[in-house]
Design an enzyme around this catalytic site. Structure first.
Site, PDB file in Angstrom:
ATOM      1  CB  SER A   1      42.743  22.217  63.578  1.00  0.00           C
ATOM      2  OG  SER A   1      42.903  22.055  62.195  1.00  0.00           O
TER       3      SER A   1
ATOM      4  CG  LEU B   1      36.462  20.373  55.724  1.00  0.00           C
ATOM      5  CD1 LEU B   1      36.063  19.095  54.989  1.00  0.00           C
ATOM      6  CD2 LEU B   1      35.228  21.151  56.161  1.00  0.00           C
ATOM      7  CG  ASP B   2      40.923  21.153  62.926  1.00  0.00           C
ATOM      8  OD1 ASP B   2      40.946  19.986  63.326  1.00  0.00           O
ATOM      9  OD2 ASP B   2      41.729  22.023  63.263  1.00  0.00           O
ATOM     10  CB  THR B   3      37.692  15.954  62.622  1.00  0.00           C
ATOM     11  OG1 THR B   3      39.050  15.504  62.543  1.00  0.00           O
ATOM     12  CG2 THR B   3      37.039  15.850  61.256  1.00  0.00           C
TER      13      THR B   3
END
Length: 1059
Positions: free
Chosen positions: A6, A29-31
């Site tokens: 991230s 939010l960290d894809t």
């Protein structure tokens, strides 16, 4: 493989806000991340051990702590989160795997994110210089590694020296799972969302108080603590119109000897307008009484307990306070609010309700876990910790006591064998210097009195010290009795008396005794004491008869031990044999009757024991005072406590709205019915067991207030035990009725029963008929209906005659409480001279004033001289002589605000008549002497001797000693106010007391009729008569009327009457 964690190259971060259990959290939010992370101290959940290596730009780090966030309204299944302070601005980080499982959709057009079918607003923030993290996930889990778990907590500050190797190993493994429960000083304190404190006030007008002036050193301390509370989020700046002042109280010095202070808010004015919360705080004796037969004890200490409860938003402004630097208000519940203890107790009961009485007990922020074995105890600790973690509460684990055989709880040492005094407080008592001031005596007696239940004959020992608390009493610290009392109390506390904890499966024995000056009692089982109590008699009680004192000891002892005895069969042992026939006394007197009724809610049997066998209670009641014991200070017992037991009532169950009737039969059946608006549940059962009783309670005890009827005492004991075990899982208040009446279904059936009984019993009156019906039957408003039925009875109307009062009813004369409150006067004649004799009832001080004649003017002038010398009384009592009965004298006394009370005819007043006899006797003695000077002043000599020289038999003092140095009731305005307030209740009590004497042999006349006239006969014309009876008019022809007159003794002059 290593995966980058991230890092947003744009320097911006995307997050959403979620609300969980009433609190908002920022979720990053960290894809690009394969794991989820959560900051420390966000949720208090059990920690598992799962190693994960993370590479950062500054080097590798290792994560070991994993929590499983349970399924909730946001996450549809349990999700793993690693615990690590990854950011100062965000609470959680959601990785790619969770986003994928949630079927997330990011819509940049609308800046929204869909997560588990719920839509959130997408928020973008600037970079915050987070570390660039690279993670490498290792597949193996080390959750089973106890060696790793031992390293997780710093156990050096924990109190575990008393544990063996096995106990230490298992306990450390358990505590590490709940590492997040620990609160360390300086950390941000979490709060529970299970409850909010609401300040309900009588009005909404702001309460404002000026700030108290503080010393400069204290001002610095206040500002430091306020800043710390701001940092922790306990308070915020305020614009509230409310204000309460701050002040500083000293605390115990720390280990270095530096002075410590606590900043507190003076909420007294706010508390005055706060509506009290009646939520019951548990009784300490009741809690301690439930800890019998346990081998392991653990006490839990909550961190800053009150501050872990959130304030209601509308109540925050009312908590405002000010300092030199600004105006603030509390976001968490502060100490010092009136209802704070009740709110905290409610909170703890709500959180731990399924575990109460089975695994733990709670008194405010003190929690004790108890068990009979190690395995059971560790399981109980885990259950309690899980509940506290779910509620987001923090503990001070270093102050908790684990797996103790002797635990310090509520100021006592609880052991498997009984209760002992706290050695820390014993040490404080031993080092206590001898008190030299009132305040110091009260402090010392308060400290020792806390353990008075362990000290037989406490009231006797402390008497020389309590007597020093009287007004105008000099404290002589060199007096031998004073020193001995002080040293003896300390010596007794040093001892280690152990009282047995009660076993509610066994029968209690209450042994009581009363001496001339004190009461004593001991509660025991199988000869082993549970508690000792003693107290002195007050001045009023000293005049009681022997049986009244002995019964008073029983009433007082049962009230003190109410939570042990109510609802159970127990034995009372007394060395006063007449008490065995207490329930059979035909005319016990008003006082004994009141006490007998008060004891009727208990189930007991009185046994007689010889005085020499009653040594314990007898010793408790012996107070050895050589002189002046009448005015000694009195030690009183505590007020009646709240109890979880099912209360008893003699009122039949038919009168209550929600009824549950237990009937023993060969069937197991439940029926529901309704009659007269009352809900009735009839439960038929063959055998009552504890499990069946619990199930019945859970199924049917669903209303707020329930009344039960169960005939079998054995079965009731089972229901009682079941109720105690599950009482905290419901909000139901249960009462047991001792009587069940037959419901009469219709008015026709009711009227038939009344008419048949009325005729069969030879036409009893309304009151008797009502009592007879209510003994076995129930019908709404039966008394009024019976009255209407009997009023229509022709036989009663014609045959019953009037009962008219011929004399004033006998009344108990209340004793005056002051000098000059009540004077009794009469006309006294001797040797051709007439006098107005006057005696003050309280002091027995007497005087005579000569009069020339017996007319009202001479009497008034004599009374003026008496009032000028002695002062005006509030009440003047006199015989019905012509002068005192005159309207002119009565009006004059009314102008002087003196109430006149006249005796009935031929009924002299004992006090003044006795005075006349004494004077006549003294005159005969003087006339027989040769002293001519005395003969010239007979009356003066007699009065001087009577008032100044001789002690009166009733008071034990010379009349002048009491009268000349006593206060005046007219000037005591506070007592006047109190008496006015009590006037209504006083009249009612007097009426109830009088009823016991009105039927006695001294009552010569008939009672005054409280009812209105019911019958009137008049002749309307020469041939007709009219009889009016309760607004019902009947006309008779003269021949018919004369016949009835002859048979029923009616007459035209007959006055109204009753039956």
């Amino acid at each position: 493989t290593k995966r980058k964690f991230s890092v947003n190259s744009s320097g911006k971060y995307e997050y959403i806000k979620i609300v969980y259990k009433g609190r908002s959290y920022k979720c990053l939010l960290d894809t690009g991340s394969t794991i989820n992370m959560i900051n420390e101290n966000i949720f208090c959940l059990p920690i598992q051990n799962s190693r994960c290596e993370v590479l950062t730009s500054n080097g590798p780090i290792t994560l070991n702590d994993l929590i499983m966030l349970p399924r909730n309204s946001i996450f549809k299944k349990t999700e793993p989160f690693y615990v690590h302070r990854f950011s100062n601005n965000y609470d959680m980080l959601i990785g790619r795997k969770l986003l994928k499982n949630a079927q997330s959709v990011i819509n940049y057009k609308n800046d929204t994110v869909t997560l588990f079918d719920q839509t959130y607003k997408l928020i973008t923030s600037e970079s915050e210089r987070n570390q660039n993290l690279y993670i490498q996930r290792t597949p193996e889990s080390i959750a089973s590694s106890d060696q790793e778990s031992i390293k997780k907590l710093d156990f050096s500050q924990f109190r575990l020296d008393h544990l063996n190797q096995e106990e230490t190993f298992k306990l450390k493994g358990l505590l590490n799972k709940f590492r997040n429960l620990e609160y360390k000083e300086g950390e941000k304190l979490t709060f529970t969302n299970t409850i909010k404190h609401v300040l309900n006030t009588t009005h909404n007008s702001p309460i404002y108080s000026k700030q108290y002036p503080l010393a400069q050193t204290h001002e610095i301390e206040v500002e430091n603590q306020v800043q710390e509370m701001l940092n922790q989020g306990l308070i915020r700046e305020s614009n509230s119109p409310y204000n309460s002042p701050t002040w500083v109280v000293p605390k115990k010095p720390d280990a270095s000897g530096a002075n410590k202070y606590r900043v507190v808010i003076d909420y007294r004015k706010l508390n005055e307008i706060t509506i009290p919360d009646r939520y019951p705080i548990p009784n300490m004796d009741e809690i301690l009484g439930k800890l019998g037969k346990c081998q392991y004890f653990t006490t839990i200490d909550l961190a800053k307990g009150f501050h872990q409860i959130e304030m209601d938003e509308e109540s925050i402004s009312k908590t405002a306070f000010s300092t030199k630097s600004g105006h603030y208000e509390y976001l968490r519940m502060p100490f010092g609010l009136r209802n704070a203890p009740a709110t905290f107790q409610r909170c703890m009961n709500n959180i731990l309700r399924p575990l109460l009485n089975k695994h733990c007990l709670v008194y405010l922020d003190d929690i004790i876990i108890f068990s009979t074995s190690l395995t059971e105890h560790l399981n109980s600790i885990q259950l309690v910790f899980t509940k506290l973690a779910d509620a987001n509460l923090k503990l001070q684990l270093d102050k908790c006591e684990f797996l103790k055989k002797e635990a310090n709880f509520l100021g006592h040492i609880v052991t498997p064998d009984g209760i002992k005094p706290n050695p820390i407080k014993v040490k404080a008592i031993v080092s206590y210097p001898i008190p030299t001031k009132d305040k110091e005596i009260r402090a010392f007696l308060g400290l020792t009195g806390y353990y008075r239940k362990f000290i037989p004959n406490y009231a006797d020992i402390a008497k020389p010290m309590t007597s020093c608390l009287k007004k105008r009493t000099k404290i002589d610290t060199q007096k031998l009795e004073y020193i001995e009392a002080f040293e003896k109390l300390k010596a007794l506390i040093i001892r280690d008396p152990i009282l047995q904890l009660p076993d509610f499966e066994k029968k209690f024995v209450l042994t009581t005794d009363a001496s001339n000056l004190a009461l004593g009692a001991v509660l025991s089982q199988n000869g082993h004491p549970i508690s000792f109590i003693s107290r002195t008699l007050n001045d009023h009680e000293l005049n009681y008869s022997a049986i009244e004192k002995e019964l008073l000891a029983i009433v007082w002892a049962t009230k003190t031990f109410r939570h042990y005895l109510l609802g159970r069969q127990f034995l009372i042992a007394s060395d006063h044999q007449p008490l065995r026939w207490l329930h059979n006394l035909k005319e016990p007197g008003a006082k004994l009757e009141r006490w007998r009724v008060r004891l009727s809610e208990y189930q007991f049997k009185i046994d007689y024991i010889k005085g020499k066998e009653n040594s314990v209670a007898d010793a408790l009641s012996r107070i050895k005072i050589e002189e002046n014991h009448h005015s000694e200070a009195t030690q009183h017992s505590a007020e009646e406590d709240n109890s979880n037991l099912i209360h008893l009532t003699e009122k039949p169950i038919n009168y209550f709205k929600k009824q549950i009737i237990f009937i023993k039969s060969d069937k197991n059946k439940v029926e529901h019915s309704k009659i007269f608006g009352n809900s009735i549940t009839t439960i038929q059962y063959d055998v009552m067991t504890l499990e069946k009783a619990k199930q019945i309670l859970l199924d049917h005890f669903i209303h707020r207030n329930i009344t039960i009827y169960i005939e079998s005492d054995v079965d009731f004991e089972i229901v009682q035990r079941a109720h105690i075990e599950i009482v905290n899982t419901t909000y139901t208040k249960v009462i047991r009725s001792l009587f069940l009446l037959k419901n009469v279904g219709s008015y026709a059936e009711f009227k038939e029963i009344i008419l048949q009984s009325h005729e069969k019993l030879l036409h009893p009156g309304i009151q008797k008929m009502t009592k007879l019906f209510k003994e076995n039957h129930f019908f709404p408003n039966s008394q009024l209906l019976i009255q209407n039925i009997i009023n229509e009875c022709n036989i009663c109307n014609l045959a019953k005659t009037e009962h008219r009062n011929t004399k004033m009813p006998l009344k108990i004369t209340p004793n005056p409480e002051h000098c000059r409150e009540k004077f009794v006067v009469d006309i006294y004649s001797s040797e051709g001279k007439h006098y107005i004799s006057c005696i003050d009832i309280y002091s027995k001080f007497a005087t005579l004033e000569q009069i020339k004649t017996k007319d009202w003017i001479e009497c008034r002038n004599a009374l003026m001289r008496i009032f000028n010398q002695l002062g005006k009384p509030k009440l003047l009592k006199a015989d019905r002589d012509g002068a005192f009965s005159s309207l002119a004298l009565k009006r004059w006394l009314e102008e002087e605000e003196v109430e006149l009370q006249l005796n009935t005819a031929k009924n002299g007043v004992a006090d003044v008549e006795r005075l006349h006899k004494t004077i006549n006797e003294k005159i005969r003695i003087i006339n027989s002497s040769d002293d001519e000077e005395v003969k010239l002043s007979k009356i003066e000599t007699i009065l001087y001797t009577y008032n100044q020289k001789i002690k009166h038999d009733t008071t034990g003092q010379r009349p002048a000693q009491i009268f000349l140095y006593a206060g005046h009731p007219i000037l005591d305005t506070q007592k006047i106010k109190e008496k006015k307030i009590e006037k209504i209740n006083e009249d009612r009590r007097e009426f109830n007391i009088d009823t016991n004497y009105r039927k006695g042999p001294l009552q010569k006349g008939k009672l005054e009729n409280p009812f209105k006239p019911t019958k009137n006969v008049e002749q309307t014309d020469p041939d007709h008569y009219k009889i009016t009876n309760r607004n019902r008019v009947t006309h008779y022809y003269k021949t018919q009327f004369k016949k009835q007159k002859k048979n029923n003794k009616l007459s035209i002059s007959q006055a109204p009457g009753t039956r």
